[in-house]
Enzyme design. Structure first.
Site, PDB file in Angstrom:
ATOM      1  CD  GLU A   1      -2.954   1.211   2.234  1.00 26.81           C
ATOM      2  OE1 GLU A   1      -3.832   2.100   2.165  1.00 26.81           O
ATOM      3  OE2 GLU A   1      -2.973   0.284   3.055  1.00 26.81           O
ATOM      4  CB  CYS A  10      -7.268   2.993   4.092  1.00 23.72           C
ATOM      5  SG  CYS A  10      -7.772   2.107   5.582  1.00 23.72           S
ATOM      6  CG  ASN A  34      -9.081  -2.260   2.719  1.00 21.46           C
ATOM      7  OD1 ASN A  34      -8.304  -3.176   2.913  1.00 21.46           O
ATOM      8  ND2 ASN A  34      -9.056  -1.143   3.428  1.00 21.46           N
ATOM      9  CD  GLU A  35      -9.171  -1.977   7.303  1.00 19.45           C
ATOM     10  OE1 GLU A  35      -8.933  -0.812   7.683  1.00 19.45           O
ATOM     11  OE2 GLU A  35      -8.478  -2.971   7.661  1.00 19.45           O
TER      12      GLU A  35
END
Length: 671
Positions: free
Chosen positions: A54, A258, A388-389
């Site tokens: 990331e 994120c 994503n989460e």
């Protein structure tokens, strides 16, 4: 070669890594002895251990992406970070009594995706010219004898050709390399050169000046080391990329995190903005409060995966932004925003186009774009992550289902990876699993950043997971530190992932990279600055496991003898077989303060020779590597005899990997 006994006796902390052997696995046992894990031998996922990349902590720009010029296209802004603007990291240069004016303009850009550029109006060039200087990412590192590729787009606004000088020099004026040329006409033109360097430095700057009275526009000023990873154009910093490659990951998850679902719907990461010529790509703010040049884009990610033999695992937002959008980093709050349903059709088409870009023939629309970039062969995309989460809201679930249903219908060959929130338990986790079970999502992504104690206490987490429901991808995990005890707690947990490799499909430590001067998250697997990098103890654990993978888990091989009054469940072990080599690999973890005896049941294995190769990672629990001391905790090689395995002494605070040849075991293998 160091003997095993000398390691225990001298409490040696320094190790020498040989990644061609190494990979670790084990199953933590309680302090009170119990019967060994009694399930039959089982197949292990072929994609168990990979990496997660990331762009946070300047992992891409200023890190893995090899570009040395910061803000090369003048697209920084205050929305990226307070106080930033188009000239951030640039200085107006008027040495030798020259003078003129500088402005940032947008009326005649190279293209609409790259709107800002600089105009220099030189009234008097003085002795040394007038221009601009870039400071790089905390300076520009140069190596004596190496070459660097310079390029810039220049629009000669004046009627006559303009003499231009490009210099790589020190902050005190020392010159390392010079390139001189004349502009060749009006309109945007690209000028290039290969510049050799006379001496090494870690604090150079790049200066571009015009040497006569004139007016010109500048954009996309670039400097790349000629030696990138695999010598790829628009490539990666060689030492960082090689360090990732040395992990031998089975997959690479990208571009986040994120970062993917972004800070609001307008900040959602759009893969189409990141391909094609770099000057045509659409840059944007990073959710981690800096700027993404997207020079490292989806084409480069796919290419890197191919270069290191890893499967690509791109992650796409599920039509909603991060629940922490707008800075609401508070448990239970949500700043999650959703794309309007009227936009979902085109958004889903973008995802379908991604599959075509990766796998389609050159005769297809997006396969042709891949071929135009220099890669006519497909990238063999197998996995796509959706979300994503994410917080489990109606907005998320409705949009996820729209994407999921369309992809299942049109691309059943693609394995979809879902998401069950940011924690290993709680409301989002439970709701996420319920939702995944209803849809029969093939794989779900679990995340956990927990203490070493949590990892030791949760070694049996997947033992009783239903084998009939979704497989698990542990997309992000770390034990909140880079000391040896952190790495060993992760090693103990990883043995359970091998033991449960039939239900745990993939796992990746996170985050992967962090620039020491711009770290926004800790811990990380690899830290770096412009000059060097450091592999953490956690890195070596990941490497010992990933380069010593097996495809079959064999139970009932290792048991421990230990004082029954001990309070910690700090012992873990595993036994796997690599059918490609015929090797059996033992992994023994002792995360406790005293040595322990491990008994290896060789009668269940058909051993074919006496040679045993052993790696051990050990030391004091608080030992950790750093830039100044990068080799405090590294593996060393040792030898043990087969007879030693009857009562193998596992040192305190250690991970031991033992590899030897054996014929195929006779036990039933479950699928």
């Amino acid at each position: 070669m160091i003997s095993f006994k000398s390691i225990i006796k001298g409490n040696i902390i320094l190790f020498l890594l040989f990644p061609e052997f190494a990979h670790s696995q084990a199953s933590i046992l309680p302090a009170t002895p119990v019967a060994p894990f009694s399930h039959p031998a089982k197949r292990i996922s072929a994609d168990l251990f990979g990496v997660f990349f990331e762009d946070l902590s300047y992992a891409a720009d200023g890190g893995l992406y090899a570009e040395l010029i910061q803000n090369r296209s003048f697209e920084y802004s205050a929305s990226d970070r307070k106080g930033w603007n188009s000239l951030t990291n640039w200085e107006y240069t008027t040495e030798g009594f020259g003078y003129g004016t500088i402005s940032v303009e947008t009326s005649q850009p190279i293209n609409a995706n790259n709107p800002h550029y600089v105009v220099l109006n030189i009234d008097d060039p003085g002795q040394n010219g007038v221009g601009i200087t870039n400071l790089g990412y905390d300076g520009i590192r140069l190596k004596k004898g190496e070459r660097y590729n310079f390029s810039a787009y220049i629009n000669q606004i004046s009627s006559k050709a303009i003499p231009v000088e490009v210099k790589l020099c020190g902050r005190k004026g020392e010159v390392y390399s010079v390139f001189k040329f004349n502009t060749s006409g009006r309109g945007w033109r690209k000028y290039t050169s290969s510049m050799s360097v006379k001496r090494s430095t870690d604090s150079a700057v790049l200066t571009l000046v015009a040497r006569q009275k004139s007016k010109l526009a500048l954009d996309e000023i670039s400097l790349f080391p000629q030696e990138t990873f695999k010598n790829e154009a628009n490539g990666l910093r060689a030492d960082l990329a090689q360090t990732i490659a040395d992990l031998k990951p089975k997959f690479v998850r990208f571009p986040g995190g994120c970062l993917v679902h972004g800070d609001g719907v307008n900040n959602i990461y759009r893969w189409k903005n990141t391909i094609g010529p770099v000057e045509n790509r659409i840059q944007q703010r990073n959710i981690w409060s800096y700027h993404q040049s997207v020079g490292l884009g989806f084409y480069e990610y796919f290419r890197f995966c191919e270069d290191i033999g890893a499967k690509p695992l791109p992650v796409i937002a599920a039509g909603v932004s991060c629940q922490n959008s707008g800075g609401t980093w508070v448990i239970g709050s949500t700043g999650q925003k959703a794309l309007p349903f009227t936009e979902m059709k085109s958004y889903i088409q973008d995802i379908l186009d991604l599959i075509e870009y990766a796998n389609g023939p050159v005769t297809s629309t997006w396969g042709a774009k891949r071929a135009a970039a220099g890669h006519p062969k497909p990238f063999h995309l197998q996995y796509i992550g959706i979300g994503n989460e994410d917080k489990q809201t109606d907005a998320f679930r409705s949009r996820f289902k729209m994407i999921y249903d369309e992809l299942r219908a049109k691309h059943p060959e693609i394995t979809i990876v879902g998401t069950v929130g940011p924690s290993p338990n709680g409301e989002d986790y439970n709701l996420g699993w319920d939702f995944a079970n209803r849809l029969a999502v093939p794989v779900v992504d679990e995340h956990f950043y927990e203490t070493p104690r949590w990892f030791l206490d949760n070694n049996n987490r997947y033992d009783n997971y239903s084998r009939a429901r979704s497989h698990v991808y542990i997309g992000e995990y770390a034990s909140q530190g880079t000391k040896l005890i952190n790495a060993l707690s992760e090693a103990a947990f990883m043995t359970s992932l091998e033991r449960n490799g039939d239900v745990v499909k993939m796992a990746s430590y996170a985050p992967l990279l962090a620039n020491l001067n711009h770290t926004s998250w800790n811990p990380n697997l690899i830290y770096f600055n412009n000059d060097t990098l450091v592999r953490t103890a956690n890195y070596y654990v990941q490497q010992l496991f990933s380069v010593n993978e097996g495809d079959t888990y064999i139970p009932n091989i290792i048991s421990f003898e230990r004082d029954q009054s001990a309070k910690d469940s700090t012992l873990a072990s595993s036994c796997v077989r690599d059918s490609k080599t015929g090797d059996v690999i033992l992994k023994i973890v002792n995360a406790g303060p005293t040595a322990a005896v491990a008994k290896v049941n060789l009668s269940l294995l058909n051993v074919t020779g006496d040679l045993i190769v052993s790696k051990i990672l050990t030391g004091n629990p608080n030992d950790q590597n750093s830039i100044d001391h990068p080799a405090v905790v590294i593996p060393i090689s040792t030898r043990v005899k087969l007879t030693d395995l009857d009562s193998f002494l596992s040192p305190a605070y250690s991970l031991t990997v033992i590899r030897f040849s054996a014929k195929s075991n006779q036990h039933h293998v479950s699928n």
